[in-house]
Design a protein around this motif. Structure first.
Motif, PDB file in Angstrom:
ATOM      1  N   TRP A 197      24.804  -3.363 -50.295  1.00 20.42           N
ATOM      2  CA  TRP A 197      25.868  -3.785 -50.705  1.00 20.42           C
ATOM      3  C   TRP A 197      25.753  -3.329 -52.048  1.00 20.42           C
ATOM      4  O   TRP A 197      27.045  -3.407 -52.275  1.00 20.42           O
ATOM      5  N   LYS A 246      29.073  -3.371 -39.035  1.00 20.44           N
ATOM      6  CA  LYS A 246      28.429  -4.397 -40.575  1.00 20.44           C
ATOM      7  C   LYS A 246      28.486  -5.384 -40.544  1.00 20.44           C
ATOM      8  O   LYS A 246      29.267  -6.063 -39.967  1.00 20.44           O
ATOM      9  N   ILE A 247      27.477  -5.221 -41.810  1.00 17.32           N
ATOM     10  CA  ILE A 247      27.815  -6.751 -42.968  1.00 17.32           C
ATOM     11  C   ILE A 247      28.363  -6.390 -43.878  1.00 17.32           C
ATOM     12  O   ILE A 247      28.108  -5.253 -44.297  1.00 17.32           O
ATOM     13  N   LEU A 255      19.209  -4.382 -47.750  1.00 13.27           N
ATOM     14  CA  LEU A 255      20.701  -4.022 -47.441  1.00 13.27           C
ATOM     15  C   LEU A 255      20.865  -4.886 -48.898  1.00 13.27           C
ATOM     16  O   LEU A 255      22.317  -3.876 -48.934  1.00 13.27           O
ATOM     17  N   HIS A 286      22.674  -2.731 -34.237  1.00  8.69           N
ATOM     18  CA  HIS A 286      24.119  -3.514 -34.154  1.00  8.69           C
ATOM     19  C   HIS A 286      25.544  -3.018 -34.301  1.00  8.69           C
ATOM     20  O   HIS A 286      24.739  -1.558 -34.917  1.00  8.69           O
ATOM     21  N   VAL A 323      23.306  -2.502 -39.991  1.00  7.23           N
ATOM     22  CA  VAL A 323      22.440  -2.837 -39.414  1.00  7.23           C
ATOM     23  C   VAL A 323      21.876  -2.502 -38.140  1.00  7.23           C
ATOM     24  O   VAL A 323      22.863  -1.999 -37.039  1.00  7.23           O
ATOM     25  N   LYS A 324      20.686  -2.408 -38.266  1.00  2.57           N
ATOM     26  CA  LYS A 324      19.492  -2.404 -37.605  1.00  2.57           C
ATOM     27  C   LYS A 324      19.791  -2.690 -36.291  1.00  2.57           C
ATOM     28  O   LYS A 324      19.917  -4.264 -35.700  1.00  2.57           O
TER      29      LYS A 324
END
Length: 253
Positions: free
Chosen positions: A6, A190-191, A2, A187, A184-185
């Motif tokens: 990003w 998002k982040i 991840l 969820h 995110v898995k």
């Protein structure tokens, strides 16, 4: 990973800014250079995390006098999260129409000034208030935000306009309107938001262009020097000179 997702998202945005926004950045920088070169101000304003590019710009090492931060504490300091000056109050306040009109009453403006606004979505009332009031005072209005992504979004302001529709010059930060960019898995949300990196990238591309224009015109810059690096020499003298110039301008001398 991840982390690399990003990082790649940010790199892609920076590339998009370079490929699509250089002309608008130059236009914005030319207007700002006119204001600073005439001894006036580029006022800077935003709400929430859109105050971060303002704080990044001035005062700091490598910044220079001419940019005037208008940071309204209830609209930026919500790190208590809950309780006094928390997130709930901030979200409410940035949507209150008329608040920006009252903020403007606390400052002195001139037609030679530029108002530089940061708004990711362009739809919240305080920023729109500031933009409209700036236009009434004869200032040029420059707006940085996710302009293309915000098209079609409904403004919250009674003017029926977004901040991008009011601006004289718009620089698109090329950030997604959702801002968070990494799924995110297991969820929904998002982040990894990217708007701050996009804002700061556009800020320094613009400010360095302003400096280039002013230097070519022979206008001296009052730069905040590094006071921690070896060989800084008389950096305190140069810092004092910059702060003296800031005080002179803010006092209208």
């Amino acid at each position: 990973m991840l982390a690399t997702q990003w990082l790649n998202n940010v790199r892609s945005i920076m590339t998009s800014i370079e490929e699509t926004q250089m002309e608008n950045i130059r236009k914005a920088a030319a207007v700002m250079a006119d204001s600073i070169g005439s001894g006036r101000w580029v006022h800077t304003f935003g709400c929430g995390h859109a105050t971060l590019p303002i704080e990044e710009m001035y005062p700091r090492i490598g910044g220079f006098v001419g940019f005037h931060p208008m940071v309204e504490l209830p609209l930026t300091f919500f790190t208590n999260i809950t309780g006094q000056m928390g997130v709930h109050q901030f979200i409410f306040l940035e949507r209150v129409e008329g608040y920006g009109v009252e903020i403007m009453k606390g400052y002195n403006f001139d037609q030679r000034d530029t108002m530089w606004l940061f708004s990711h979505s362009g739809i919240n009332n305080v920023n729109i208030d500031i933009a409209l009031e700036s236009k009434k005072r004869g200032m040029k209005v420059v707006v940085f935000g996710s302009a293309a992504e915000a098209k079609g979004k409904q403004t919250r302001h009674s003017s029926k306009k977004t901040i991008f529709e009011i601006a004289d010059i718009v620089v698109d930060t090329c950030a997604p309107i959702e801002d968070a960019s990494v799924p995110v898995k297991n969820h929904i949300d998002k982040i990894g938001p990217v708007s701050t990196m996009a804002f700061v990238t556009c800020v320094w591309m613009t400010v360095t262009t302003v400096a280039e224009i002013l230097a070519d015109r022979g206008v001296p810059l009052f730069i905040h020097p590094s006071h921690n690096a070896p060989g800084a020499g008389d950096s305190k003298v140069r810092l004092d000179a910059a702060l003296d110039e800031y005080k002179r301008r803010i006092n209208g001398v």
